[in-house]
Each structure stands twice: as structure tokens, then as C-alpha cells.
Design a protein around this motif. Structure first.
Motif, PDB file in Angstrom:
ATOM      1  N   LEU A   1       7.707   3.239   1.003  1.00 18.67           N
ATOM      2  CA  LEU A   1       6.707   3.995  -0.168  1.00 18.67           C
ATOM      3  C   LEU A   1       5.401   4.844   0.023  1.00 18.67           C
ATOM      4  O   LEU A   1       4.905   5.528  -0.246  1.00 18.67           O
ATOM      5  N   ASP A   2       4.938   3.944   1.010  1.00 22.81           N
ATOM      6  CA  ASP A   2       3.450   4.795   1.618  1.00 22.81           C
ATOM      7  C   ASP A   2       4.101   6.021   2.857  1.00 22.81           C
ATOM      8  O   ASP A   2       3.065   7.471   1.872  1.00 22.81           O
TER       9      ASP A   2
ATOM     10  N   VAL B   1      -0.344   4.871  -8.002  1.00 21.27           N
ATOM     11  CA  VAL B   1      -0.530   4.241  -7.412  1.00 21.27           C
ATOM     12  C   VAL B   1      -1.204   4.675  -6.075  1.00 21.27           C
ATOM     13  O   VAL B   1      -2.359   5.970  -6.046  1.00 21.27           O
ATOM     14  N   GLU B   2      -2.415   4.054  -4.649  1.00 24.15           N
ATOM     15  CA  GLU B   2      -3.128   4.185  -4.484  1.00 24.15           C
ATOM     16  C   GLU B   2      -3.151   5.104  -2.920  1.00 24.15           C
ATOM     17  O   GLU B   2      -1.499   4.830  -2.643  1.00 24.15           O
TER      18      GLU B   2
ATOM     19  N   SER C   1      11.179  -2.759  -3.643  1.00 25.22           N
ATOM     20  CA  SER C   1      10.114  -3.700  -4.522  1.00 25.22           C
ATOM     21  C   SER C   1      10.528  -4.643  -4.495  1.00 25.22           C
ATOM     22  O   SER C   1       8.937  -5.338  -5.417  1.00 25.22           O
ATOM     23  N   GLU C   2      10.381  -5.118  -3.619  1.00 25.53           N
ATOM     24  CA  GLU C   2       9.879  -6.723  -2.385  1.00 25.53           C
ATOM     25  C   GLU C   2       8.693  -6.621  -1.802  1.00 25.53           C
ATOM     26  O   GLU C   2       7.418  -7.033  -2.589  1.00 25.53           O
ATOM     27  N   ILE C   3       8.465  -5.304  -1.336  1.00 27.67           N
ATOM     28  CA  ILE C   3       7.683  -4.472  -0.503  1.00 27.67           C
ATOM     29  C   ILE C   3       5.961  -4.588  -1.681  1.00 27.67           C
ATOM     30  O   ILE C   3       5.107  -5.491  -1.411  1.00 27.67           O
ATOM     31  N   ALA C   4       6.451  -4.129  -2.928  1.00 25.36           N
ATOM     32  CA  ALA C   4       5.662  -3.793  -3.947  1.00 25.36           C
ATOM     33  C   ALA C   4       4.718  -5.173  -3.889  1.00 25.36           C
ATOM     34  O   ALA C   4       3.278  -5.115  -4.487  1.00 25.36           O
TER      35      ALA C   4
ATOM     36  N   GLN D   1       4.843  -1.393  -9.697  1.00 25.15           N
ATOM     37  CA  GLN D   1       4.712  -2.664  -9.255  1.00 25.15           C
ATOM     38  C   GLN D   1       3.347  -2.192  -8.694  1.00 25.15           C
ATOM     39  O   GLN D   1       2.430  -3.197  -7.601  1.00 25.15           O
ATOM     40  N   ALA D   2       2.890  -1.610  -7.588  1.00 26.59           N
ATOM     41  CA  ALA D   2       2.552  -1.476  -5.872  1.00 26.59           C
ATOM     42  C   ALA D   2       1.033  -0.592  -6.699  1.00 26.59           C
ATOM     43  O   ALA D   2       0.086   0.058  -6.481  1.00 26.59           O
TER      44      ALA D   2
END
Length: 366
Positions: A269-270, A44-45, A245-248, A24-25
Motif C-alpha cells: 500500500l505504501d 491516505v497519508e 487489509s491486515e497491515i492497515a 482503513q489506513a
């Protein structure tokens, strides 16, 4: 750099939820040419504050971050090394990744069934580790059968390999990984050729509940995972896959506000992306001009021509020199011209080992 970290874990530990958050991110694949993405790979970045600072300094037409790959590995059950469940698929996928992110359940929830009937993170870790060890033991035993014949004939290379294989076999039979066995640099070259599952670097991802994301020290499961990881000199990242999953789905200020409400500075995640990037020995250099400010991934220890080749093979083939300035020096100077006047811009040749944070302009002629 086509290096990827594989996400592994038992069923119902939050592995899929975390991978979905990664997907998602994900970065726009259009930014990364010549990159074929399989359905089970998420890009992901890599979060990097330096890129934003360089963008503010240079004011380019576009900014391109570097990217990193995660591979979703099929779930594992006890007996995977013998083909139980999706065992064969699990093992084949894990052979293809360069590092392992081992997701471990560190939350209690009666609504989510645990495959073993109770939450026990150390038992979960040992279940997967044992399957990898058993698969490696099979690999080593097959190799020993072939090498022992040559070793008996006093073949010098075979004798050296036989000793290594025996050492590994003893470790596996004692329930230890290939990572735990000490070898010389020369022996490590032979070990690498075996492509052992337990020789891959590992970091543990403790998946906690929403209530515990800002109070990690109060979670007994997290403490158990940290103690276990310390014995392997491995890192532990704390995440709540559900929250990730919400933050993404959020960006910019909205994302920052949500993190502040949770009482955390950086999303799990970061942290996971940065830790995985570091685990693989990766670093970042930058190119900065009016058209584009861009981050590039390279393997630590690479020399300037090799790093130039990451941009284009012609850059490596016709390499002349690298005009280099450390990120901190460029930022302190306020501009490239000011950094030059201060004597901070260096002309580096073919033997220069690129450092993390270098801002480089490559000179080449083809």
C-alpha cells in the motif's frame, strides 16, 4: 492538490479489498481542511521518511503529513462502453480521476470465481483497455463529425484538430491507447481538451496470494503483467490485498514486525501511494518551525509563489521571497542556523522552480 487516482479492475480481482485497506489506513480528515470527501474516496497519508527526520530535528508541537486521494471506481464488465453492467457509472467516474491504478488478479483460488472462468491477467487488462478505447473512439468520432465540416472550409484550427483526431481514430481502431500516440507539445494541448480515458497515466497493481507476497519473481502471472506493462512504459506494483487489509490495522513497531515476518521492507500500500503520487507528477516541500512541521503537495514545475499559494492565497498574492534549504543540507547541518552559517539557505524569488524536498519559509506582505 485535488488530484486523485482511480482504482479500476474486473470483478473479484481484489479491487474492493484493496480500497478498503486504503480507507482503513486513511488519514484523519480533520487534518485536511476544506476537503469534502465523497463515500467512494479514500484519503491516505503519503509515507515520507523525511518528515519524521525533520520532526526529530525541529521537535515541533505537531507534525502534519501530506495526503493523497484514491477513488473507488465501479466494477467493469465486457461491453461497459455500451452501458453493460455499471458501464456508464464506470466511465463517468474514470473521467473524473487524474490517473488509473489498474488492479489485476495474479493469484489462483478455486474459492474465488473469476468472471471469465480462468485466471488470465493479460486478457483481464485487455478487456478493460478495450472498453476505454471504444469509449474514446466514440468521443473522437463525434468530434470528427463536427470538425470535418470546418476543415473542408480550410479553417486553420479545424484542419489541425482534424489531423489529430484522425491520428487518434487510427490508433483506437488498431486497439491502441491515446498514450501510445506521439504528438507535439502544441498538439498535446488539443488532445488534453478531449478528456480521453486512454490518455490518463496508468500503473498496474498485481494482486498476489499471501504465499507469494515475498516471492514475486516466482509468480508467472506477475511476470506476464510486467512484460505487458513494459510495452507501455508503465510501472507494476505487487500487493496482496488481503494482507494489506491486515497491515492497515497495525501501527508503528507492530506494523514493522509484521512486515519483517513476511520478509518485505515496505507494505504494498505504501508503494502504491508513492507510485501513484509520482505518476501524477506530484512532489513534496516542507515547512518547519516550532509550532508545526508539515509536508505540502505540489505539482512538479510549480514556481515559488504558486507553492506559497497552496498554504494560503495571501502568501501567493503578497509573495516577497522564499527562504529555501534542501532537506539533505538541513539534515547535514543539524539546524536551520547551522545551515545558514554554511551558506546552504538561499533567498529565492518569483521565478524559482520549487524542488522536491525543499524546506521553505515564505516571506509575504499583504
Amino acid at each position: 492538490m485535488a488530484l486523485t487516482a482511480g482504482i479500476v479492475g474486473l470483478p473479484n480481482v481484489g479491487k474492493s479489498t484493496l480500497f478498503n485497506a486504503i480507507t482503513q489506513a486513511g488519514a484523519e480528515s480533520a487534518n485536511y481542511p476544506f476537503c469534502t470527501i465523497d463515500p467512494n474516496v479514500g484519503i491516505v497519508e503519503v509515507p515520507d521518511e523525511r518528515l519524521q527526520k525533520l520532526t526529530e530535528l525541529v521537535q515541533p508541537k505537531k507534525t502534519v503529513p501530506t495526503a493523497f486521494e484514491f477513488t473507488d471506481i465501479a466494477g467493469i464488465v465486457k461491453g461497459a462502453s455500451k452501458g453493460e453492467g455499471l458501464g456508464n457509472k464506470f466511465l463517468s467516474h474514470i473521467r473524473q480521476v487524474d490517473a488509473i491504478c489498474h488492479v489485476v488478479r495474479a493469484f489462483a483460488d478455486d474459492n474465488i470465481t473469476h468472471v471469465s472462468g480462468k485466471v488470465d491477467p493479460i486478457s483481464d487488462i485487455e478487456t478493460i483497455n478495450l472498453e476505454l478505447i471504444l469509449a474514446d473512439l466514440e468521443t473522437v468520432e463525434k468530434r470528427l463529425t463536427r470538425v470535418s465540416k470546418l476543415a473542408k472550409q480550410k479553417d486553420k484550427e479545424a484542419v489541425a484538430e482534424f489531423d489529430i483526431l484522425e491520428k487518434l481514430k487510427d490508433a483506437f481502431e488498431a486497439g491502441k491507447s491515446a498514450r501510445s500516440v506521439e504528438f507535439t507539445d502544441e498538439q498535446q494541448k488539443l488532445v488534453k481538451q478531449l478528456h480521453l480515458l486512454t490518455s490518463k497515466p496508468v500503473l498496474y497493481v498485481a494482486n498476489v496470494s499471501e504465499d507469494e507476497v515475498s516471492d514475486q519473481d516466482g509468480n508467472e502471472y506477475v511476470q506476464q503483467i510486467r512484460e505487458f506493462a513494459a510495452g507501455e512504459n508503465a510501472e507494476v506494483i505487487i500487493v496482496c490485498a488481503k494482507i494489506e487489509s491486515e497491515i492497515a490495522e497495525l501501527e508503528g513497531e507492530e506494523k514493522q514486525m509484521f512486515l519483517e515476518e513476511l520478509g518485505i521492507n515496505e507494505s504494498g500500500l505504501d508503494q502504491l501511494i508513492k507510485a501513484s503520487y509520482s505518476l501524477l507528477g506530484l512532489a513534496t516541500y516542507f515547512t518547519a518551525g516550532e509550532q508545526e512541521v508539515r509536508a505540502w503537495t505540489f505539482k512538479k514545475g510549480m514556481k515559488a509563489p504558486e507553492c506559497a499559494g497552496i498554504i494560503h492565497t495571501d502568501f501567493e498574492r503578497g509573495f516577497i521571497r522564499a527562504e529555501t534549504v534542501a532537506y539533505e543540507d538541513l539534515l547535514a547541518g543539524g539546524s536551520m542556523s547551522a545551515a545558514k552559517e554554511a551558506g546552504k539557505v538561499r533567498l529565492e524569488g518569483k521565478e524559482y522552480v520549487v524542488k522536491d524536498g525543499d524546506v521553505i519559509h515564505f516571506r509575504f506582505n499583504v
